[in-house]
Design a protein around this motif. Structure first.
Motif, mmCIF file in Angstrom:
data_model
loop_
_atom_site.group_PDB
_atom_site.id
_atom_site.type_symbol
_atom_site.label_atom_id
_atom_site.label_comp_id
_atom_site.label_asym_id
_atom_site.label_seq_id
_atom_site.Cartn_x
_atom_site.Cartn_y
_atom_site.Cartn_z
ATOM 1 N N CYS A 1 0.619 -1.033 0.144
ATOM 2 C CA CYS A 1 0.215 -0.240 -0.053
ATOM 3 C C CYS A 1 1.431 1.190 0.353
ATOM 4 N N LEU A 2 2.317 1.311 0.708
ATOM 5 C CA LEU A 2 2.716 2.435 0.978
ATOM 6 C C LEU A 2 3.182 3.147 -0.754
ATOM 7 N N VAL A 3 4.491 1.546 -0.589
ATOM 8 C CA VAL A 3 4.488 1.278 -2.323
ATOM 9 C C VAL A 3 3.869 2.356 -3.128
ATOM 10 N N LYS A 4 2.681 1.696 -3.575
ATOM 11 C CA LYS A 4 0.898 2.350 -4.590
ATOM 12 C C LYS A 4 1.418 3.643 -4.018
ATOM 13 N N TRP A 5 0.674 4.296 -2.894
ATOM 14 C CA TRP A 5 0.508 5.509 -2.658
ATOM 15 C C TRP A 5 2.176 6.020 -2.900
ATOM 16 N N ILE B 1 14.460 2.808 4.621
ATOM 17 C CA ILE B 1 15.168 1.337 4.542
ATOM 18 C C ILE B 1 14.168 0.752 5.222
ATOM 19 N N GLY B 2 12.988 0.729 5.600
ATOM 20 C CA GLY B 2 11.648 -0.410 6.398
ATOM 21 C C GLY B 2 11.168 -0.933 5.217
ATOM 22 N N LEU B 3 10.417 -0.111 4.585
ATOM 23 C CA LEU B 3 10.042 -1.123 2.879
ATOM 24 C C LEU B 3 11.289 -2.034 2.400
ATOM 25 N N SER B 4 12.898 -1.882 2.479
ATOM 26 C CA SER B 4 13.713 -2.403 1.985
ATOM 27 C C SER B 4 13.165 -4.244 2.213
ATOM 28 N N VAL B 5 13.633 -3.934 3.943
ATOM 29 C CA VAL B 5 13.408 -4.925 4.627
ATOM 30 C C VAL B 5 11.568 -5.892 4.419
ATOM 31 N N ALA C 1 22.980 1.800 -0.510
ATOM 32 C CA ALA C 1 23.764 0.748 0.477
ATOM 33 C C ALA C 1 23.139 0.262 1.420
ATOM 34 N N GLN C 2 22.573 0.980 1.623
ATOM 35 C CA GLN C 2 21.368 0.912 2.679
ATOM 36 C C GLN C 2 20.064 -0.112 2.620
ATOM 37 N N THR C 3 19.933 -0.543 0.987
ATOM 38 C CA THR C 3 19.138 -0.825 0.989
ATOM 39 C C THR C 3 18.618 -1.897 0.002
ATOM 40 N N LYS C 4 17.800 -2.763 -0.681
ATOM 41 C CA LYS C 4 18.100 -3.158 -1.643
ATOM 42 C C LYS C 4 17.187 -3.371 -3.058
ATOM 43 N N PHE C 5 17.279 -1.454 -3.099
ATOM 44 C CA PHE C 5 16.646 -0.821 -3.931
ATOM 45 C C PHE C 5 17.071 0.251 -5.030
ATOM 46 N N THR C 6 17.153 -0.219 -6.485
ATOM 47 C CA THR C 6 18.601 -0.278 -6.781
ATOM 48 C C THR C 6 17.422 1.678 -7.324
ATOM 49 N N LYS C 7 19.095 2.163 -7.655
ATOM 50 C CA LYS C 7 18.616 3.609 -8.504
ATOM 51 C C LYS C 7 17.506 4.257 -9.264
ATOM 52 N N LYS C 8 17.030 4.287 -10.075
ATOM 53 C CA LYS C 8 15.894 4.160 -10.192
ATOM 54 C C LYS C 8 15.139 3.743 -9.590
ATOM 55 N N ASN D 1 11.898 -9.774 12.289
ATOM 56 C CA ASN D 1 12.584 -8.993 13.423
ATOM 57 C C ASN D 1 11.555 -7.229 13.415
ATOM 58 N N TRP D 2 11.288 -7.054 11.708
ATOM 59 C CA TRP D 2 10.579 -6.094 11.846
ATOM 60 C C TRP D 2 8.969 -6.358 12.216
ATOM 61 N N ALA D 3 8.600 -7.653 12.535
ATOM 62 C CA ALA D 3 7.335 -7.932 12.862
ATOM 63 C C ALA D 3 7.170 -8.038 13.972
ATOM 64 N N PHE D 4 8.490 -8.265 14.594
ATOM 65 C CA PHE D 4 8.091 -8.387 16.007
ATOM 66 C C PHE D 4 8.520 -7.164 17.035
#
Length: 256
Positions: A46-50, A153-157, A84-91, A168-171
């Motif tokens: 939902c957050l990405v779609k927004w 960073i949260g979205l990447s996880v 470097a901190q996430t698993k997202f590409t530059k684009k 860990n995030w769910a906890f």
């Protein structure tokens, strides 16, 4: 819940015995039809779609790709550091940032914005409480606002992290008071907020006691030493060993 006027399966949440949503269920009219609002549909964050939707007509040229702004209070870290901190590409980071900037020109997200997002995606229910808990999970420094860096960073996880990272995030989401433990009361508050958000227009209808039953079964499995609380170690170990719980843990990916 309804989408485009159609009733959506209320068993989306599954149950503590690991039954898949909609398994062996039929509509009163006869043949069961898979609801459109399925787990796969909800997996589209939902957050990405927004964020992505807000880049539409206001999308700017990629010249702002280094994430520099002169008119906002908070200026995010450099693009390379976020890569470097996430698993997202530059684009992907560019697109996320453009949407974030359009929706939040100050460079910060407040709790009311979160409530607005979830009210849009879950109009048949009350998303207020769940949005509050989710906001607190992103707001790690507890200052009442979320920076773009914390957001991605949260979205990447959540979207691309390992199983352990997601757990860990769910906890952290369950641990409402952030004391390092999950109580049955905290787990029930989260579960009730999700049921409330899904709304009353479900098929079959959700019983009032369903969240409590759901939590009771989970908590009995997780609280291994019977001390009345669940630690991060108990939480991760139980989830990883119990396929039924792991299936239900996907719920958080479904409603974020």
């Amino acid at each position: 819940m309804q989408e485009d006027g159609k009733v959506v399966d209320g068993s989306l949440l599954g149950d503590a015995n690991g039954l898949e949503p909609g398994t062996d269920r039929q509509k009163e009219s006869g043949k069961w039809q898979r609801p459109r609002f399925t787990r796969k549909a909800l997996m589209r964050c939902c957050l990405v779609k927004w964020i992505i939707a807000s880049t539409g007509p206001k999308e700017q040229d990629s010249s702002d790709s280094e994430l520099e702004l002169s008119t906002v209070r908070h200026q995010p870290e450099g693009l390379e550091q976020l890569q470097a901190q996430t698993k997202f590409t530059k684009k992907e980071l560019q697109s996320l940032y453009r949407g974030f900037k359009n929706e939040c020109p100050s460079g910060l997200v407040d709790e009311e914005t979160f409530k607005t997002i979830y009210s849009q995606f879950f109009p048949q229910g009350d998303a207020t409480t769940y949005a509050h808990f989710l906001f607190n999970a992103f707001d790690l420094d507890r200052n009442g606002s979320i920076r773009f860096e914390d957001f991605v960073i949260g979205l990447s996880v959540l979207l691309r992290g390992s199983v352990t990272e997601k757990l860990n995030w769910a906890f952290n989401l369950y641990d409402i008071n952030k004391d390092g433990y999950i109580t049955k009361e905290e787990m029930l508050l989260i579960m009730k907020s999700i049921y409330d958000m899904m709304g009353r227009y479900t098929y079959p209808s959700v019983r009032d006691e369903a969240p409590s039953e759901h939590v009771e079964k989970f908590f009995q499995k997780m609280d291994r030493n019977r001390d009345g609380v669940v630690t991060i170690e108990e939480f991760i170990e139980t989830c990883q060993k119990d396929e039924n719980i792991m299936n239900s843990m996907q719920l958080f990916e479904n409603v974020i």
